[in-house]
Design a protein around this motif. Structure first.
Motif, short mmCIF file in Angstrom:
data_model
loop_
_atom_site.label_atom_id
_atom_site.label_comp_id
_atom_site.label_asym_id
_atom_site.label_seq_id
_atom_site.Cartn_x
_atom_site.Cartn_y
_atom_site.Cartn_z
N VAL A 1 0.82 -1.20 0.00
CA VAL A 1 0.00 0.00 0.00
C VAL A 1 0.86 1.25 0.00
N GLY A 2 0.27 2.35 -0.47
CA GLY A 2 0.98 3.61 -0.56
C GLY A 2 1.13 4.31 0.78
N GLU A 3 0.07 4.44 1.53
CA GLU A 3 0.11 5.13 2.82
C GLU A 3 -0.44 4.18 3.88
N LEU A 4 0.44 3.62 4.67
CA LEU A 4 0.06 2.58 5.61
C LEU A 4 -1.05 3.00 6.56
N GLU A 5 -0.93 4.17 7.18
CA GLU A 5 -1.93 4.58 8.17
C GLU A 5 -3.30 4.80 7.54
N VAL A 6 -3.34 5.31 6.31
CA VAL A 6 -4.61 5.49 5.61
C VAL A 6 -5.25 4.13 5.36
N SER A 7 -4.46 3.18 4.91
CA SER A 7 -4.98 1.84 4.63
C SER A 7 -5.37 1.11 5.91
N TYR B 1 1.61 -3.77 3.80
CA TYR B 1 3.03 -3.44 3.85
C TYR B 1 3.27 -2.22 2.98
N GLU B 2 4.06 -1.28 3.50
CA GLU B 2 4.35 -0.07 2.74
C GLU B 2 5.03 -0.43 1.43
N THR C 1 11.20 -7.82 -2.96
CA THR C 1 10.96 -8.35 -4.29
C THR C 1 12.13 -8.17 -5.24
N GLY C 2 13.05 -7.26 -4.91
CA GLY C 2 14.18 -6.99 -5.78
C GLY C 2 13.86 -6.04 -6.90
N GLU C 3 12.66 -5.49 -6.93
CA GLU C 3 12.28 -4.52 -7.95
C GLU C 3 11.23 -3.58 -7.39
N VAL C 4 11.02 -2.48 -8.09
CA VAL C 4 10.02 -1.51 -7.67
C VAL C 4 8.64 -2.15 -7.81
N VAL C 5 7.84 -2.00 -6.77
CA VAL C 5 6.48 -2.54 -6.79
C VAL C 5 5.53 -1.43 -7.21
#
Length: 127
Positions: A10-16, A48-49, A57-61
């Protein structure tokens, strides 16, 4: 073998966390080091942020709306009314589905589809 965890990046942990705790109604357990976990009745549901996921993962998610979280409820119509009253935009439903669910769909803060489903009699047989 069995599924132990379902984790969304997720992008913003607290929002999610707020969405899954306050809107979906999952029992919040804890937050630690960019990860939050909920009691989902036998399977651990985590957030997870996304910015921290690259080292896993070894790459940008990339943000993704590919996937769906299904939450079983006793009363979809009551759930839909509660969601609307909370200002949550409803994507579809409530609607009866031939596979034996009455559903309502919303999107979480990252665009993942969350389906609330109530079991109803099937109108279509399995092949």
């Amino acid at each position: 073998m069995g599924i132990g965890y379902v984790i969304l990046y997720v992008g913003e942990l607290e929002v999610s966390v707020g969405f899954y705790r306050d809107v979906v109604g999952l029992a919040y357990k804890f937050t630690d080091a960019g990860y939050a976990e909920f009691d989902a009745g036998g399977v651990r549901f985590g957030l997870y942020e996304r910015r921290r996921a690259e080292w896993l993962t070894g790459e940008v998610v990339s943000p993704g709306a590919g996937g769906e979280v299904v939450v079983m409820v006793d009363d979809v119509d009551g759930c839909a009314a509660r969601l609307r009253a909370a200002g949550v935009p409803v994507l579809s439903g409530p609607a009866d589905r031939p596979w034996g669910h009455r559903t309502v769909h919303v999107a979480d803060p990252d665009g993942f589809v969350v389906e609330f489903a109530q079991e109803i009699p099937r109108t279509r047989r399995r092949q």
